[in-house]
Design an enzyme around this catalytic site. Sequence first.
Site, PDB file in Angstrom:
ATOM      1  N   ARG A   4      38.838  -5.508   8.399  1.00  0.00           N
ATOM      2  CA  ARG A   4      39.843  -4.791   7.601  1.00  0.00           C
ATOM      3  C   ARG A   4      39.901  -5.323   6.170  1.00  0.00           C
ATOM      4  O   ARG A   4      40.258  -4.609   5.245  1.00  0.00           O
ATOM      5  CB  ARG A   4      41.205  -4.809   8.313  1.00  0.00           C
ATOM      6  CG  ARG A   4      41.783  -6.135   8.631  1.00  0.00           C
ATOM      7  CD  ARG A   4      42.826  -6.097   9.763  1.00  0.00           C
ATOM      8  NE  ARG A   4      42.201  -6.220  11.083  1.00  0.00           N
ATOM      9  CZ  ARG A   4      42.866  -6.274  12.228  1.00  0.00           C
ATOM     10  NH1 ARG A   4      44.187  -6.195  12.246  1.00  0.00           N
ATOM     11  NH2 ARG A   4      42.234  -6.391  13.370  1.00  0.00           N
ATOM     12  N   LYS A  17      35.090 -17.366  17.250  1.00  0.00           N
ATOM     13  CA  LYS A  17      35.092 -16.685  18.543  1.00  0.00           C
ATOM     14  C   LYS A  17      34.565 -17.624  19.630  1.00  0.00           C
ATOM     15  O   LYS A  17      33.790 -18.528  19.334  1.00  0.00           O
ATOM     16  CB  LYS A  17      34.165 -15.459  18.485  1.00  0.00           C
ATOM     17  CG  LYS A  17      34.671 -14.302  17.646  1.00  0.00           C
ATOM     18  CD  LYS A  17      33.657 -13.165  17.650  1.00  0.00           C
ATOM     19  CE  LYS A  17      34.134 -11.990  16.815  1.00  0.00           C
ATOM     20  NZ  LYS A  17      35.334 -11.335  17.336  1.00  0.00           N
TER      21      LYS A  17
HETATM   22  N1  BES Z   1      34.095  -7.242  15.157  1.00  0.00           N
HETATM   23  C1  BES Z   1      35.287  -7.491  15.859  1.00  0.00           C
HETATM   24  C2  BES Z   1      35.710  -6.332  16.763  1.00  0.00           C
HETATM   25  C3  BES Z   1      34.810  -6.021  17.922  1.00  0.00           C
HETATM   26  C4  BES Z   1      35.123  -6.471  19.182  1.00  0.00           C
HETATM   27  C5  BES Z   1      33.690  -5.220  17.769  1.00  0.00           C
HETATM   28  C6  BES Z   1      34.303  -6.153  20.249  1.00  0.00           C
HETATM   29  C7  BES Z   1      32.867  -4.912  18.831  1.00  0.00           C
HETATM   30  C8  BES Z   1      33.187  -5.371  20.076  1.00  0.00           C
HETATM   31  C9  BES Z   1      36.417  -7.738  14.857  1.00  0.00           C
HETATM   32  O1  BES Z   1      36.050  -8.279  13.636  1.00  0.00           O
HETATM   33  C10 BES Z   1      37.354  -8.716  15.495  1.00  0.00           C
HETATM   34  O2  BES Z   1      36.976  -9.821  15.665  1.00  0.00           O
HETATM   35  N2  BES Z   1      38.558  -8.266  15.803  1.00  0.00           N
HETATM   36  C11 BES Z   1      39.538  -9.079  16.417  1.00  0.00           C
HETATM   37  C12 BES Z   1      40.802  -8.906  15.628  1.00  0.00           C
HETATM   38  C13 BES Z   1      41.893  -9.911  15.940  1.00  0.00           C
HETATM   39  C14 BES Z   1      41.456 -11.282  15.533  1.00  0.00           C
HETATM   40  C15 BES Z   1      43.164  -9.524  15.214  1.00  0.00           C
HETATM   41  C16 BES Z   1      39.714  -8.592  17.847  1.00  0.00           C
HETATM   42  O3  BES Z   1      39.578  -7.399  18.089  1.00  0.00           O
HETATM   43  O4  BES Z   1      39.942  -9.427  18.709  1.00  0.00           O
HETATM   44 MN    MN Z   2      36.038 -10.408  13.661  1.00  0.00          MN
END
Ligand code: BES
Ligand code: MN
Length: 489
Positions: free
Chosen positions: A341, A267
């Site tokens: 997931r 990230k």
């Molecule tokens: N933990 C994050 C989702 C999240 C985002 C939680 C903001 C709380 C606040 C999750 O694991 C994630 O990183 N999701 C990605 C998925 C994508 C890579 C397909 C996302 O939502 O960008």
């Molecule tokens: Mn994630």
Amino acid sequence: MKIAFARPAWPKTGTLAVGVLAGRKFAPGAAALDRRTKGALARALRASRFDGKVGQTLSVLAPRGIGNGRVVLVGLGKPDKLDALAAQRAGGALVAHLADSGEATVGVAVDLAPNLAAHIALGARLRAYRFDKYRTTQKREEKPGLRALTLLIDEAAAARRAFAPLASTAAAVSRVRDLVNEPANVVHPRSFAAEAQKLAALDIEADVLGSKALRERGLNAMLGVAQGSANEPQLVILRWSGAGKSDAPVAFVGKGVTFDTGGISIKPAAGMEEMKGDMAGAGAVLGVLQALAARRARVNAVGLCAMVENMPSGTAQRPGDVVRSASGQTIEVVDTDAEGRLVLSDALWYAQDRFKPRAMIDLATLTGSIVTALGHEYAGLFSNDEALGRQLVAAGEATGERLWPMPFGEEYDERIKSDIADMKNDGGRWGDSINAAVLLKRFVGKTAWAHLDIAGVAWTDADLPTAPKGATGFGVRLLDRFVADNFEP
Ligand code: BES
Ligand code: MN
Ligand code: ZN
């Protein structure tokens, strides 16, 4: 903050709070106080915009005729709308109003039925929550002021009785908030498991599966996420047995990513610290079990907290890796940041396979996409069982932890087709909360199941009526109510 209930012998000093209904209508206590202060309250009202809406407050300082230094007018709204949630909001607003006032105690005389008085107290307790264990040099003006709140009510005993179960729910909410607010160097899979084991004091049984046990049981999707971290994954299994041995349990499953860097699909740095809260689903599961046990709920419940840390390293999972999940289905990991997931696919499969639950609910801070869709007002609800979905929506309305049903039919299957495996863990940008739910659906068999995507509601950047900024503890009140309304005799 101490909360007490007492018959109304009005304190002659300190702060008094009284109720005002919509349209500036004094409740009886406020009217009496207005007479004793020769109309000071009415004059203060006229000099302000306060009109009695729920959540409004107004301090009247040193009114003549009484010894109290401050009278707080608390808005209660329209009498026909004055329900448990409105009472909680009013209680929360009062606490927030007095937080920086320098007052240490308040007597509250709002002229409400015992049950509503208890909900005022609940709102006050929830809003008074603080997470300041790491502040060693707090300035005096930042220190919490209010130490004690006493509800003054004729039926004090009845109100006290009504508050007892609410207080144990509030304690569970606070526990969850603590776990989510804690940084990831403190809450990691092992320490979370240790915390869960303390629930033995409430007769909750805890089992913990470490990496060896997870490998033996084939939870490779979960293990894949954990493999880049120095912290060993833990599948924490909590059991509350409040019903007959032969009763199938209700199962709760929580995403417990104690820190989500994104892994190799790392990230951006800005805001990454928020990902310490990526275990809020697991926290809520722990909290629900605590709440059920604390009130000796007549239900069997299991809680599975799937704890991992998602880190990039020389041992981390790579984009493109394929894992064989516990269900036997294979998943191509095209994005290591879509880790929730993966973790849940194994935890859900394991939960239904081992416990044959009558219903299974998972909670997960799963996708940014659900925040784009619903903001911070509703969690996303995905369910393969209409009746279960309706029960959850109703519990959400009753507790203020609201859910919005999302579609996730077969038309979305195409999105997660993989060229080399049964599916891939990322279906692209559009509708990602749905793509994630479509994947999870493949791991629950025929179990009545609901998935709550709580990414937008587990954390708040601004104070809310009954939650200061930070972790909200979302899910505890919702699911405690859901169980009480649907699974208890
Ligand atoms: N933990 C994050 C989702 C999240 C985002 C939680 C903001 C709380 C606040 C999750 O694991 C994630 O990183 N999701 C990605 C998925 C994508 C890579 C397909 C996302 O939502 O960008
Ligand atoms: Mn994630
Ligand atoms: Zn995550």
